[in-house]
Structures are given as C-alpha cells and as structure tokens.
Design a protein around this motif. Structure first.
Motif, PDB file in Angstrom:
ATOM      1  N   LYS A 199      -9.787  -6.355   6.106  1.00  0.00           N
ATOM      2  CA  LYS A 199     -10.769  -5.943   5.098  1.00  0.00           C
ATOM      3  C   LYS A 199     -10.331  -4.676   4.365  1.00  0.00           C
ATOM      4  O   LYS A 199     -10.638  -4.512   3.190  1.00  0.00           O
ATOM      5  N   THR A 200      -9.652  -3.775   5.046  1.00  0.00           N
ATOM      6  CA  THR A 200      -9.160  -2.573   4.377  1.00  0.00           C
ATOM      7  C   THR A 200      -7.948  -2.927   3.508  1.00  0.00           C
ATOM      8  O   THR A 200      -7.334  -3.980   3.671  1.00  0.00           O
ATOM      9  N   LEU A 201      -7.608  -2.027   2.594  1.00  0.00           N
ATOM     10  CA  LEU A 201      -6.512  -2.278   1.643  1.00  0.00           C
ATOM     11  C   LEU A 201      -5.313  -1.396   1.970  1.00  0.00           C
ATOM     12  O   LEU A 201      -4.643  -0.886   1.069  1.00  0.00           O
ATOM     13  N   GLY A 202      -5.046  -1.220   3.270  1.00  0.00           N
ATOM     14  CA  GLY A 202      -3.958  -0.354   3.715  1.00  0.00           C
ATOM     15  C   GLY A 202      -2.617  -0.621   3.050  1.00  0.00           C
ATOM     16  O   GLY A 202      -1.958   0.315   2.568  1.00  0.00           O
ATOM     17  N   PRO A 203      -2.153  -1.892   2.972  1.00  0.00           N
ATOM     18  CA  PRO A 203      -0.845  -2.148   2.351  1.00  0.00           C
ATOM     19  C   PRO A 203      -0.758  -1.679   0.905  1.00  0.00           C
ATOM     20  O   PRO A 203       0.313  -1.275   0.442  1.00  0.00           O
ATOM     21  N   LEU A 204      -1.892  -1.714   0.192  1.00  0.00           N
ATOM     22  CA  LEU A 204      -1.862  -1.284  -1.211  1.00  0.00           C
ATOM     23  C   LEU A 204      -1.666   0.220  -1.348  1.00  0.00           C
ATOM     24  O   LEU A 204      -1.194   0.686  -2.383  1.00  0.00           O
ATOM     25  N   HIS A 205      -2.024   0.997  -0.325  1.00  0.00           N
ATOM     26  CA  HIS A 205      -1.764   2.440  -0.355  1.00  0.00           C
ATOM     27  C   HIS A 205      -0.261   2.681  -0.483  1.00  0.00           C
ATOM     28  O   HIS A 205       0.188   3.470  -1.324  1.00  0.00           O
ATOM     29  N   TRP A 206       0.506   2.009   0.374  1.00  0.00           N
ATOM     30  CA  TRP A 206       1.956   2.170   0.345  1.00  0.00           C
ATOM     31  C   TRP A 206       2.550   1.580  -0.925  1.00  0.00           C
ATOM     32  O   TRP A 206       3.472   2.146  -1.511  1.00  0.00           O
ATOM     33  N   LEU A 207       2.004   0.451  -1.354  1.00  0.00           N
ATOM     34  CA  LEU A 207       2.532  -0.196  -2.552  1.00  0.00           C
ATOM     35  C   LEU A 207       2.291   0.670  -3.786  1.00  0.00           C
ATOM     36  O   LEU A 207       3.138   0.736  -4.679  1.00  0.00           O
ATOM     37  N   LEU A 208       1.151   1.332  -3.843  1.00  0.00           N
ATOM     38  CA  LEU A 208       0.864   2.222  -4.959  1.00  0.00           C
ATOM     39  C   LEU A 208       1.877   3.362  -4.997  1.00  0.00           C
ATOM     40  O   LEU A 208       2.364   3.739  -6.074  1.00  0.00           O
ATOM     41  N   MET A 209       2.200   3.914  -3.828  1.00  0.00           N
ATOM     42  CA  MET A 209       3.179   4.990  -3.762  1.00  0.00           C
ATOM     43  C   MET A 209       4.561   4.508  -4.217  1.00  0.00           C
ATOM     44  O   MET A 209       5.243   5.174  -5.007  1.00  0.00           O
ATOM     45  N   ILE A 210       4.967   3.332  -3.730  1.00  0.00           N
ATOM     46  CA  ILE A 210       6.265   2.772  -4.120  1.00  0.00           C
ATOM     47  C   ILE A 210       6.286   2.468  -5.610  1.00  0.00           C
ATOM     48  O   ILE A 210       7.280   2.712  -6.302  1.00  0.00           O
ATOM     49  N   PHE A 211       5.163   1.936  -6.113  1.00  0.00           N
ATOM     50  CA  PHE A 211       5.069   1.604  -7.531  1.00  0.00           C
ATOM     51  C   PHE A 211       5.206   2.862  -8.391  1.00  0.00           C
ATOM     52  O   PHE A 211       5.858   2.850  -9.436  1.00  0.00           O
ATOM     53  N   ALA A 212       4.591   3.957  -7.937  1.00  0.00           N
ATOM     54  CA  ALA A 212       4.684   5.220  -8.674  1.00  0.00           C
ATOM     55  C   ALA A 212       6.117   5.742  -8.676  1.00  0.00           C
ATOM     56  O   ALA A 212       6.623   6.218  -9.703  1.00  0.00           O
TER      57      ALA A 212
END
Length: 408
Positions: A199-212
């Motif tokens: 339910k949490t969006l943990g993987p997107l935290h890392w993906l946002l950082m990589i995307f940046a």
C-alpha cells in the motif's frame, strides 16, 4: 570492409538513440491497452501521458543523433516542448497517486512554462526562412555556439537557452514536493490500515531520487552539448542505457501499482457518516482498547480503520484523534503492537507451532511484516525469542513501547 564498418556503426547509432524511445513506447501501448481492456485508473492515465511525452522526447533525440536535418524544425520543437513537460508530468503523476482530489487541480499550473516554451519555439521556426533554419541547426544545435547567428536564428538560440534554464529550475522543486507528497501518503496509509504491505509507495521514493539525478545529468549533457555525444556512440550508450533502465522500472512499477489515494478516499467515505452523538476522544480511546481486547479485532487480516470506525459507530476523525493523539501511534503501529504481543504469548504457550503459523494466527498477511514488527517491538527476531524460550532464559519486556511480553 569499410562498408561493413559503416553499417555496424549505423546500427549502433540506431540502437542507442532509439532504445529509450521504444521503452517508453512499449509502456505507452501497455498502459493504453490496460486502460481500455481493464478497470480505468486515472493514475495510470497520467502515467500514460508521461510515457507518451517521453516517447516524443526521445523521438526528437533519434532525429538529432541520426542527423535527419530536414525533420529538425518539427523534431526540435517537439523535443524542447516534451523536455520541459516530462518533469511536471511526472510530478502530476505523483500528485494523482498521493493527493486528495481537491488539491490536485492547481498542480496543472506547472505545465505553463512547457506550453509557453514549446509555442514560442514553434512560432520562431515558422518565422525563420530556410537559410536561418540551416544556420541555427548547424551552428547552434550541432555546433553548440552562438557565433554567427543573426535574425530569428539568434532569437531561437536565446529561447533554447531559456528553456534549458527552465528545465534545470524544475528539478529541485519537483523532487522535494514529490518526496513530500509521497511521505504524506505513507503517513496516511499507516493511519488508515493495519497491514501496509503493497500500500505504501516506497519504491517511488527511490525512483524519484534516481529520476532527479538522471534529469540533472541530462541538463549537464545539454550544457555540454548534445553534439558531444553524437561524436561517440559508446559515450551515447551510457545515458541511453541509464534512461532506458529508469523508464522501464517506472513503467513496470506504475503498471503493477494497485493502490492510490483514490482507494483511501473510497474507504474514508464509508467511515464519514455523520453520527447523532459524538464521544469525547479520551472516552473513545477506552472503548477502542476494550473492543480490541475483548473481540481481538487486531487478529483480523487487512484490518482497516474503517472497520474499527463502523464497529464503534463513531466518526473517522474522532478515531484518528483517539489513536494518533491520545496513544501517540499510527493505526498500523497500534494494531501491530497488539499482534506482536499476541504472537509472543503464542510462542510461549504453543511451542509446537511454526513461525509461519504464529504469524498467520496473529493477523499478519506476510512473514516479512511479522519478522520486521517483531524485531521492532521486541528488540529481537521471533526465532531468537523462541530459542530463548526453549533455553528458559529471562526475557525482559520491551521498554520503549507499551507492549509487555511474557516473562519466563
């Protein structure tokens, strides 16, 4: 021999320049088919728009790196527009995943620089004659210089520089705002559900950082000049593989994602029925503790705060306050503490049970969640606790929280 080398070099150029485009195209088609043939999901529709913009962006890359100069006016306009659009579109996708409906509408203003920049570049290309277009393409786009540019070619170079600056300015606010929204969403989940797995969006935290980081790399590459990478296909392979990998993972995570703020809002509507009589928060806390202990609601898998609200006949906001403010816990922390206490009692009373059976009987839907919470609340893993029970060791209660484990 020379002809074979030329053919091999051409193939390398096509592979490296088109790889990110085909990755984005693949997910665009996959997401579109999913929206048409399965349940329509607005967050996936936003991701589809992002992938389509990224596909057009990398199509512009292909045209540039393969020196299809007769297409450059159209391709460069599309590339510049989509380059300004991808970060705001990614941010809008995060907003759709995490923000409640009334707060999503103003976020569309982030696309205003995209529309202004793309429209300006397109209009200047229309005003340029053939000589100015060729001058701009050869001197600025492929030469990375302003020297010798006159008329509309000079104006176009200036607008491109402004668009590059706008792209760089988007990175920091989108990263920090996106990260803030993701963290707020995870907090909402912990306050609404006992089981937060998937339910949490943990993987997107890392993906946002990589995307940046990748976008920052893209900005630096633009400052150096895309023509630098066009001179070496092996140098071009590095960003091509990097962006292709990041975009593929983003598409995969977005396609598989099944839980968003829309699901939380749906559950909250069930719990927001007005009640004729509102109880004091402190009294409600006592009722919550009594019901939890007497009916052992915490053993119910996938327990939601909505279930507790309906059982109490109360209001969601009151229950939130009773748990968050009075107990100083999120809903998931409160329920999982009770589950771990129950699991510890089972370990002491039923030594023949397997740990997987203990986890299931304690209300956990996954062994991973059981092991993580047991160590969090007990200071040791369930296996270590079990071994100490077998050795008749003295096990002290975990002092940092309210869960009191049985002493031997």
């Amino acid at each position: 021999m020379s002809q074979n080398l030329y053919t091999f070099a051409t193939m390398k150029a096509m592979i490296f320049t088109s790889m990110p485009m085909f990755v984005c195209l693949f997910w665009s088609i996959t997401l579109l088919l999913g929206l048409l043939l399965e349940r329509f999901d607005r967050s996936k529709a936003y991701l589809l728009v992002f992938m389509l913009a990224a596909t057009l962006l990398y199509w512009g890359h292909c045209v540039f790196f393969n020196h299809v100069t007769w297409l450059m006016p159209v391709a460069d306009t599309i590339y510049a527009t989509c380059n300004l659009a991808v970060f705001p579109l990614f941010y809008l996708y995060i907003c759709k995943l995490t923000l409640r409906t009334p707060h999503q509408r103003p976020q569309w203003l982030t696309l205003l620089p995209t529309m202004a920049g793309g429209l300006t570049i397109g209009c200047i290309y229309l005003l340029m004659n053939d000589s100015e277009q060729q001058q701009f393409i050869s001197i600025y786009l492929y030469g990375g210089s302003h020297n010798g540019l006159v008329g509309y070619a000079a104006k176009q170079a200036y607008v491109h520089d402004v668009c590059k600056a706008l792209f760089a300015l988007q990175i920091v606010p989108v990263f920090f705002l996106g990260r803030h929204h993701l963290q707020e969403f995870d907090t909402i989940v912990r306050n609404a559900y006992a089981d937060t797995e998937r339910k949490t969006l943990g993987p997107l935290h890392w993906l946002l950082m990589i995307f940046a980081v990748c976008s920052l790399f893209s900005f630096i590459a633009n400052l150096i000049g895309r023509q630098t990478f066009s001179d070496s296909y092996w140098l071009l392979a590095i960003p091509s593989l990097l962006f292709s990998s990041v975009l593929f993972v983003l598409g995969y995570l977005g396609y598989r994602l099944q839980f968003t703020i829309a699901d939380i809002e749906h559950d909250e509507q069930l719990a927001d029925i007005p009640q004729p009589k509102q109880e004091e928060v402190s009294e409600l806390r006592l009722r919550i503790e009594q019901i939890m202990q007497s009916e052992k609601l915490f053993l119910q898998p996938n327990l939601k705060i909505v279930d507790l609200v309906q059982r109490l006949g109360s209001n969601r906001n009151y229950v939130y306050q009773a748990i968050n403010r009075e107990m100083g816990l999120s809903f998931s922390e409160y329920v999982n503490k009770l589950r771990i206490k129950y699991a510890a009692e089972l370990l002491a009373q039923r030594p023949e049970l397997k740990l997987s059976e203990i986890a299931e009987q304690s209300g956990f839907t996954s062994s991973t969640s059981f092991y993580r919470n047991f160590k969090l609340f007990c200071g040791m893993g369930p296996k270590e606790y079990q071994n100490k029970l077998k050795g008749n060791a003295q096990i002290l209660p975990y002092q940092e929280n309210s869960v009191t484990l049985p002493l031997l």
